[in-house]
Write a protein that holds these residues in place. Structure first.
Motif, PDB file in Angstrom:
ATOM      1  N   ASP A  53      90.568  26.799   2.338  1.00  0.00           N
ATOM      2  CA  ASP A  53      91.057  25.477   2.755  1.00  0.00           C
ATOM      3  C   ASP A  53      91.404  25.449   4.244  1.00  0.00           C
ATOM      4  OD1 ASP A  53      90.795  24.475   0.153  1.00  0.00           O
ATOM      5  OD2 ASP A  53      92.805  25.137  -0.407  1.00  0.00           O
ATOM      6  N   GLU A  55      89.635  23.560   6.556  1.00  0.00           N
ATOM      7  CA  GLU A  55      88.828  22.460   7.082  1.00  0.00           C
ATOM      8  C   GLU A  55      89.164  22.089   8.525  1.00  0.00           C
ATOM      9  OE1 GLU A  55      88.445  17.680   6.187  1.00  0.00           O
ATOM     10  OE2 GLU A  55      88.572  19.039   4.465  1.00  0.00           O
ATOM     11  N   SER A  86      87.896  27.273  -1.714  1.00  0.00           N
ATOM     12  CA  SER A  86      88.423  26.087  -1.043  1.00  0.00           C
ATOM     13  C   SER A  86      88.136  24.824  -1.854  1.00  0.00           C
ATOM     14  CB  SER A  86      87.799  25.941   0.348  1.00  0.00           C
ATOM     15  OG  SER A  86      88.088  27.053   1.165  1.00  0.00           O
ATOM     16  N   ASP A  88      88.696  21.854  -0.167  1.00  0.00           N
ATOM     17  CA  ASP A  88      88.417  20.871   0.873  1.00  0.00           C
ATOM     18  C   ASP A  88      86.988  21.078   1.383  1.00  0.00           C
ATOM     19  OD1 ASP A  88      88.543  23.147   2.403  1.00  0.00           O
ATOM     20  OD2 ASP A  88      90.249  22.523   3.638  1.00  0.00           O
ATOM     21  N   ARG A  89      86.689  20.659   2.613  1.00  0.00           N
ATOM     22  CA  ARG A  89      85.330  20.723   3.148  1.00  0.00           C
ATOM     23  C   ARG A  89      85.087  21.993   3.976  1.00  0.00           C
ATOM     24  NH1 ARG A  89      84.718  16.203   6.854  1.00  0.00           N
ATOM     25  NH2 ARG A  89      82.444  16.467   6.653  1.00  0.00           N
ATOM     26  N   THR A  90      85.835  23.039   3.731  1.00  0.00           N
ATOM     27  CA  THR A  90      85.683  24.275   4.500  1.00  0.00           C
ATOM     28  C   THR A  90      84.250  24.775   4.496  1.00  0.00           C
ATOM     29  OG1 THR A  90      87.982  25.010   4.243  1.00  0.00           O
ATOM     30  CG2 THR A  90      86.306  26.722   4.570  1.00  0.00           C
ATOM     31  N   LEU A  93      81.718  22.326   6.345  1.00  0.00           N
ATOM     32  CA  LEU A  93      81.845  22.295   7.804  1.00  0.00           C
ATOM     33  C   LEU A  93      81.431  23.618   8.432  1.00  0.00           C
ATOM     34  CD1 LEU A  93      85.195  20.324   8.188  1.00  0.00           C
ATOM     35  CD2 LEU A  93      82.858  19.474   8.425  1.00  0.00           C
TER      36      LEU A  93
END
Length: 335
Positions: A53, A55, A86, A88-90, A93
């Motif tokens: 996590d 991001e 993660s 999120d968008r880890t 990205l």
């Protein structure tokens, strides 16, 4: 390192500080590239970012490394983000910025994974191929490529060096306030006392728990990896036992900006690190607090100046205890 060192430092540590502590600028990138080419396969470099996590920061770190150390100067052969679950968008990205993203659970799937940074670093050895492996935390802000070049530099230029830790200023930045030397609270309150008392040869490391370090694969593949927060202390202690102090080094890379943990998280980290130390003390039969097993001094560091690096300050650690008052004749005679 400065010329004047305190008398309580072990002579071996004083000598090591003078000969094995450098600044990133001591080895220009062009010199590193020449050394890498001369080393051939032995100079291959894998950079690993363990991430959970992250991001807000992971993409920029990957972009800087890829732009400066893969495309502009081909120093890094492999840039891998190991995602440890993660939400999120880890992963997205990191991949968009140019990293190869591998999920922790996809590495060595026959062994069930457990939570923890050390677990990710251990599995990353199976997901990378470089003979030099460089670990970089994924929560760094204002990332400077010197974090990579600084710590891989001695490994590329000196075949006797096996592991290199980054050293840096670590300000505490919370709610708009900045305490210049306020970061690294677990280091100062737990790890540094443990290392100074039980492994005094490691007293010269400014950031023993720092997540930015590089090592030869041939060393890492022989070491135990604590699965949690104790991994940095465990690897450092075990590397000392495996290859000796002169195979270890540290490089000043400036300032480290990152996310800080709350008090309860720091408590969990401290407990894990303490247990990691106890496991190694027990393994080597060093648990007894005898004079020949405990070095009763603590060395701490302050930044002297940007050009002169860090200054060590050594203090005695007293352990004198008074007996129960009932054993004192004057007390008993008082009635």
């Amino acid at each position: 390192m400065p010329d004047q060192l305190t008398e309580a430092l072990l002579p071996e540590v004083e000598r090591w500080l003078r000969s094995h502590s450098w600044a990133a600028a001591d080895r220009p990138v062009e010199a590193l590239l020449a050394a890498k080419r001369a080393a051939g396969r032995a100079g291959s470099v894998s950079v690993v970012l363990p991430a959970l996590d992250e991001e807000p920061t992971v993409g920029e770190i990957v972009r800087v490394i890829r732009r400066e150390l893969v495309e502009r100067i081909p120093l890094v052969d492999e840039l891998v983000v190991v995602d440890s679950g993660s939400v999120d968008r880890t992963a997205e990205l990191a991949a968009a910025a140019g990293a190869r993203v591998v999920h922790r659970d996809d590495i060595l799937p026959r062994i069930p994974t457990v939570p923890g940074k050390g677990e990710v670093l251990w599995r990353s050895l199976l997901a990378t191929t470089g003979e030099i492996v460089c670990f970089i935390d994924a929560d760094l802000r204002e990332f400077d490529p010197a974090f990579v070049t600084g710590i891989v530099g001695p490994l590329l230029t000196d075949p006797g060096i096996q592991l290199v830790k980054a050293m840096y200023d670590r300000p505490l930045e919370t709610e708009g306030a900045v305490v210049p030397a306020g970061g690294g609270r677990v280091t100062e309150l737990v790890a540094r006392p443990l290392l100074n008392l039980h492994w005094p040869q490691l007293a010269g490391f400014v950031q023993p728990l720092g997540g930015e370090y590089a090592a030869r694969r041939s060393l890492l593949e022989r070491l135990h990896f604590p699965t949690g927060y104790g991994v940095e202390l465990g690897l450092l202690v075990d590397a000392l036992d495996e290859v000796g102090l002169d195979a270890l080094a540290q490089v000043d890379v400036g300032v480290r900006h990152h996310r800080h943990q709350d008090g309860q998280a720091l408590g969990r980290m401290a407990a894990t690190i303490y247990r990691t130390a106890l496991e190694r003390l027990d393994r080597t039969h060093r648990l007894k607090a005898a004079d020949d097993l405990v070095h009763p001094h603590l060395t701490q560091f302050t930044r002297a100046s940007r050009s002169r690096g860090f200054t060590p300050h050594t203090h005695p650690v007293t352990a004198l205890e008074r007996p129960p008052m009932l054993s004192v004749p004057e007390y008993r005679e008082r009635g």
